[in-house]
Design an enzyme around this catalytic site. Structure first.
Site, PDB file in Angstrom:
ATOM      1  N   VAL A  89       0.853  -1.193   0.000  1.00 51.56           N
ATOM      2  CA  VAL A  89       0.000   0.000   0.000  1.00 51.56           C
ATOM      3  C   VAL A  89       0.885   1.238   0.000  1.00 51.56           C
ATOM      4  O   VAL A  89       1.827   1.347   0.792  1.00 51.56           O
ATOM      5  CB  VAL A  89      -0.912   0.014   1.244  1.00 51.56           C
ATOM      6  CG1 VAL A  89      -1.716   1.306   1.321  1.00 51.56           C
ATOM      7  CG2 VAL A  89      -1.844  -1.196   1.214  1.00 51.56           C
ATOM      8  N   CYS A  90       0.562   2.165  -0.893  1.00 48.64           N
ATOM      9  CA  CYS A  90       1.349   3.391  -1.008  1.00 48.64           C
ATOM     10  C   CYS A  90       0.428   4.590  -0.763  1.00 48.64           C
ATOM     11  O   CYS A  90      -0.239   5.060  -1.681  1.00 48.64           O
ATOM     12  CB  CYS A  90       1.969   3.458  -2.403  1.00 48.64           C
ATOM     13  SG  CYS A  90       2.994   4.899  -2.608  1.00 48.64           S
ATOM     14  N   ILE A  91       0.357   5.008   0.498  1.00 48.19           N
ATOM     15  CA  ILE A  91      -0.395   6.231   0.815  1.00 48.19           C
ATOM     16  C   ILE A  91       0.466   7.090   1.738  1.00 48.19           C
ATOM     17  O   ILE A  91       1.330   6.584   2.447  1.00 48.19           O
ATOM     18  CB  ILE A  91      -1.784   5.965   1.460  1.00 48.19           C
ATOM     19  CG1 ILE A  91      -1.677   5.109   2.713  1.00 48.19           C
ATOM     20  CG2 ILE A  91      -2.735   5.353   0.450  1.00 48.19           C
ATOM     21  CD1 ILE A  91      -2.987   4.949   3.463  1.00 48.19           C
TER      22      ILE A  91
END
Length: 170
Positions: A89-91
């Site tokens: 996940v890339c946030i």
């Protein structure tokens, strides 16, 4: 032996989530002897393409949590602009604290020690409902989301949702 601060904090957050569950996800330990590895089940948010999905992910916390963010990885296949093809996940709030060397994010959008598992999960659920196409982790998903949201993108997400329902409790 006394527990490190990070373990005490994680134990407290887990107890709080078990006592007062938050709508949209559940969390627990992968292995009862390891407070640093959690499994979360995320329910696809209503009125989104992910509705009805049951997505499994792992949170891996560093020993110096909450000074540094955990890593989050979907175990269930998911097609989303902000989740790379390996499931990572890339946030913003999961990015290391401080200045963004690329200048996309303000320091206050990145990891802060005040974040909890609950605030991370609320951000991830919000990400499912409203992808950020500006800084994609999965360029192909981002392109489809921009150019063919109601066609190919929707079909791939629907397949992931179906698959997630079949494997949710494996």
């Amino acid at each position: 032996m006394t527990e490190p601060q990070s373990a005490l904090l994680l134990r407290r957050q887990l107890a709080e989530l078990n006592k007062n569950p938050v709508e949209g996800f559940s969390a627990g330990l992968i292995d009862d002897n390891d407070l640093y590895r959690w499994e979360v089940l995320i329910i696809g948010p209503p009125d989104t393409l992910y509705e009805g999905g049951v997505f499994k992910a792992h949170l891996t916390f560093p020993k110096d949590y909450p000074l540094r963010p955990p890593k989050m990885k979907f175990i269930t296949e998911i097609w989303h602009p902000n989740v790379d093809k390996n499931g990572d996940v890339c946030i913003s709030i999961l990015h290391e604290p401080g200045e963004d060397k690329y200048g996309y994010e303000k320091p206050e959008e990145r990891w802060l020690p005040i974040h909890t598992v609950e605030t991370i999960m609320i951000s991830v659920i919000s990400m499912l409902a409203d992808p950020n196409g500006e800084s994609p982790a999965n360029v192909d998903a981002a392109k489809e989301w921009r150019d063919d949201r109601h066609g190919e993108f929707k079909r791939k997400v629907a397949r992931c949702v179906r698959k997630s329902q079949e494997t949710a409790f494996d």
